[in-house]
Design an enzyme around this catalytic site. Structure first.
Site, PDB file in Angstrom:
ATOM      1  CG  HIS A  49     -26.313  14.794  11.001  1.00 29.91           C
ATOM      2  ND1 HIS A  49     -25.101  14.178  10.992  1.00 29.91           N
ATOM      3  CD2 HIS A  49     -26.071  16.102  10.725  1.00 29.91           C
ATOM      4  CE1 HIS A  49     -24.153  15.069  10.726  1.00 29.91           C
ATOM      5  NE2 HIS A  49     -24.722  16.243  10.563  1.00 29.91           N
ATOM      6  CB  ILE A  75     -31.007   9.008  10.177  1.00 25.65           C
ATOM      7  CG1 ILE A  75     -31.964   8.532  11.266  1.00 25.65           C
ATOM      8  CG2 ILE A  75     -29.619   9.271  10.748  1.00 25.65           C
ATOM      9  CD1 ILE A  75     -31.670   7.098  11.742  1.00 25.65           C
ATOM     10  CB  CYS A  76     -28.865  13.509   7.189  1.00 30.18           C
ATOM     11  SG  CYS A  76     -27.685  14.026   5.947  1.00 30.18           S
ATOM     12  CG  LEU A  77     -25.344   7.586   9.291  1.00 30.92           C
ATOM     13  CD1 LEU A  77     -24.292   8.434   9.986  1.00 30.92           C
ATOM     14  CD2 LEU A  77     -25.895   6.558  10.274  1.00 30.92           C
ATOM     15  CG  PHE A 136     -30.228  12.920   3.275  1.00 30.38           C
ATOM     16  CD1 PHE A 136     -30.917  13.949   3.899  1.00 30.38           C
ATOM     17  CD2 PHE A 136     -30.715  11.621   3.400  1.00 30.38           C
ATOM     18  CE1 PHE A 136     -32.075  13.693   4.622  1.00 30.38           C
ATOM     19  CE2 PHE A 136     -31.869  11.360   4.122  1.00 30.38           C
ATOM     20  CZ  PHE A 136     -32.552  12.394   4.737  1.00 30.38           C
TER      21      PHE A 136
END
Lengths: 153, 98
Positions: free
Chosen positions: A84, A92-94, A146
């Site tokens: 991620h 950051i893919c959060l 995202f």
């Protein structure tokens, strides 16, 4: 702006008095615009012995809006290899940094979430679209749409 | 015996009727009995708003959040759809006390 500066001042006092979460440390917090932290994962994990840098930038309407958080690619830091985390820019893919953000979250809870994201990682690999995203990504990850499709790590 | 009262100094004390009076508003992280991030005077000028989900916030704090998410307003704490607890609950409570 008043609510943002008041809350950030409060958070900073608490971070300085009580210390940030174990495994993290303040690298820079001279103003209420941008803070930097070092972060490592406690205990056994794929990232044992590694330390990463995180950069927080706060919008004027924080905490109504999430901060921009990326893994640093400067000052000798490299982003972790993680499904991620984008290797070229540290984005950051959060979900809590995007559509799952809530104003009751704070810097400390974000640091804990990122630690847990690293701690639960089972395999050191880049995101599937790492290279393409690296070429076309906007400056700020907050401008990326995202898709939060993987809740396992 | 007769007592003549020359003067007295009444002292009053108030706090919002929250589950935990020492708790803080999750959004501004100030005391409920204090003020939100924009007000100066606590009390009626900076009241609380109670949700049906049992979570409460300073009115000004939660309104800023709900206005930004007017299409799908959720409680910042439990992520359940935000519904205001109406005055009925409090009327019931005061009626029960009488």
């Amino acid at each position: 702006m008043r609510i943002a500066s008041k809350r950030l001042t409060k958070e900073l006092v608490e971070l300085r008095n009580q210390g940030p979460p174990e495994g993290t440390a303040i690298l820079l917090a001279d103003d209420l615009k941008e803070w930097r932290f070092s972060i490592s994962v406690l205990g056994e994990s794929l990232y044992k012995g590694q330390t990463f840098g995180l950069r927080f930038r706060f919008p004027d309407n924080y905490p109504m809006e999430s901060p921009e958080v990326i893994f640093m690619t400067t000052d000798g830091f490299k982003p972790p290899v993680h499904p991620h985390v984008y290797s070229s820019n540290g984005h950051i893919c959060l979900s809590i940094l995007g559509n799952e953000w809530s104003p009751v979250l704070n810097v400390s809870s974000i640091l804990l979430s990122i630690q847990s994201m690293l701690a639960s990682c089972k395999e050191l690999k880049h995101p599937p679209d790492d290279e393409r995203y690296g070429r076309h990504a906007p400056m700020s990850p907050k401008d990326s749409r995202f898709v939060y499709d993987d809740d396992s790590v | 015996m007769k007592v003549k009262l020359k003067s007295f100094t009444p002292v009053a004390y108030w706090h919002w009727d929250t589950r935990d009076p020492d708790d803080v508003c999750g959004i501004c992280q100030n005391q409920f009995d204090g003020v939100c991030g924009t007000c100066k005077e606590p009390g009626d000028g900076c009241p609380l708003l109670f949700g049906k989900c049992t979570h409460e916030f300073h009115l000004h704090c939660i309104m800023q959040w709900l206005e930004q998410h007017s299409r799908k307003p959720l409680c910042p704490l439990c992520k359940r759809p935000w519904e205001e607890a109406t005055a009925e609950k409090y009327q019931e409570e005061t009626a029960a006390q009488q």
